[in-house]
Design an enzyme around this catalytic site. Structure first.
Site, PDB file in Angstrom:
ATOM      1  N   SER A  93      15.928  64.352  60.551  1.00  0.00           N
ATOM      2  CA  SER A  93      16.753  64.218  61.752  1.00  0.00           C
ATOM      3  C   SER A  93      17.960  63.372  61.396  1.00  0.00           C
ATOM      4  CB  SER A  93      15.932  63.524  62.856  1.00  0.00           C
ATOM      5  OG  SER A  93      16.737  63.078  63.923  1.00  0.00           O
ATOM      6  N   TYR A 147      10.076  57.022  65.795  1.00  0.00           N
ATOM      7  CA  TYR A 147      10.639  58.302  65.347  1.00  0.00           C
ATOM      8  C   TYR A 147      11.593  58.068  64.182  1.00  0.00           C
ATOM      9  CZ  TYR A 147      13.040  62.853  65.861  1.00  0.00           C
ATOM     10  OH  TYR A 147      13.586  64.106  65.653  1.00  0.00           O
TER      11      TYR A 147
END
Length: 278
Positions: A155, A168
């Site tokens: 990401s 995350y």
């Protein structure tokens, strides 16, 4: 002639969203597919997750392309289940060439207040699960003697800090370290390992009440529509777009899977609409 004719790709998180898109895009270019997905809800994930019907729909769409698919409901945190699915897929399809370790979840919380289970589930899926996918696939890639390509989904949060999603961020940064280590370890076997780094993608992972609340705590729930939130997502990107589409990531995965990138390894490839240069 497809760019992946005769090859077999293993895709995790394939029931919907980016995973389904990756599987479809590679099948369009000639690949057969080994697919897994948990297809069930996890306690700390604040939005509805995929279902067995979603996984069945992926199967239907792949078969409509006249490609073969072996699909299994499996949790990437369970190495035994992942290995069994990969072994069975290779037994049926005859080989393995490509891995798209895509399965991922999203949840929220500051580091001070984060629920312990939320941390464990996040690391379990988004980091340990990525390692499990690679670990289960590597013996088959080596046995084929043809090299291969492993693409790990990270990401923009794997290359920068973002508040309220530190677990995350930690997992996605970990994916980069995993990718670079695997790239060195597997280079002698001509197995390439790279990571892709999307900005916001137009999937259920961002289009849900919990994410909208994070982006618009100042608005009433009834006012948090996709149209209203679009401008806030757009503020993350340099290009004037709200989010990218799953196929935009799939095209990057396809390139890394294909022989067009045959000497590309150890690379962090953003598909981020310029968010990392803002």
């Amino acid at each position: 002639m497809g760019r992946l004719d005769g090859k077999v790709a293993f895709v995790t998180g394939a029931a919907r969203g980016q995973g389904r898109s990756h599987a479809l895009r590679m099948a369009q270019e000639g690949a057969d597919i080994i697919a897994i997905d948990i297809a069930a809800q996890m306690r700390t994930v604040p939005y509805p997750m995929s279902t067995p019907d979603d996984l069945a729909e992926t199967v239907r769409q792949i078969e409509a392309l006249d490609r073969r698919i072996v699909a299994t409901q499996a949790d990437v945190r369970d190495f035994g289940a992942v290995k069994s699915a990969v072994d069975d897929g290779v037994a049926q399809l005859g080989r393995l060439d490509i891995v798209s370790a895509n399965a991922g979840i999203f949840s929220f919380g500051t580091m001070e207040e984060l629920d312990e289970d939320a941390w464990d589930e996040m690391i379990g899926v988004n980091l340990t699960g990525v390692w499990h996918a690679a670990k289960a696939a590597i013996p088959h890639l080596k046995a084929g003697g043809r090299g291969g390509s492993i693409i790990l989904t990270s990401s923009t949060a794997g290359l920068m800090a973002i508040p309220n999603v530190g677990h995350y961020v930690a997992a996605k940064h970990g994916v980069v370290g995993l990718m670079r280590t695997l790239a060195l370890e597997l280079a002698p076997d001509m197995i390439r390992v790279n990571s892709v780094h999307p900005t916001s993608v137009d999937t259920d992972m961002i289009h849900n009440d919990a994410t909208y609340e994070l982006f618009a705590p100042d608005l009433e729930k009834s006012a948090r529509t996709k149209e209203v939130l679009g401008s806030r997502f757009q503020a993350l990107n340099a290009l004037p777009i709200q989010w990218v589409e799953p196929v935009d990531i799939s095209n990057a995965v396809l390139w890394l899977a294909s022989d067009e990138s045959r000497y590309v390894t150890g690379v962090t490839l953003p598909v981020d609409a310029g968010s990392l240069i803002k």
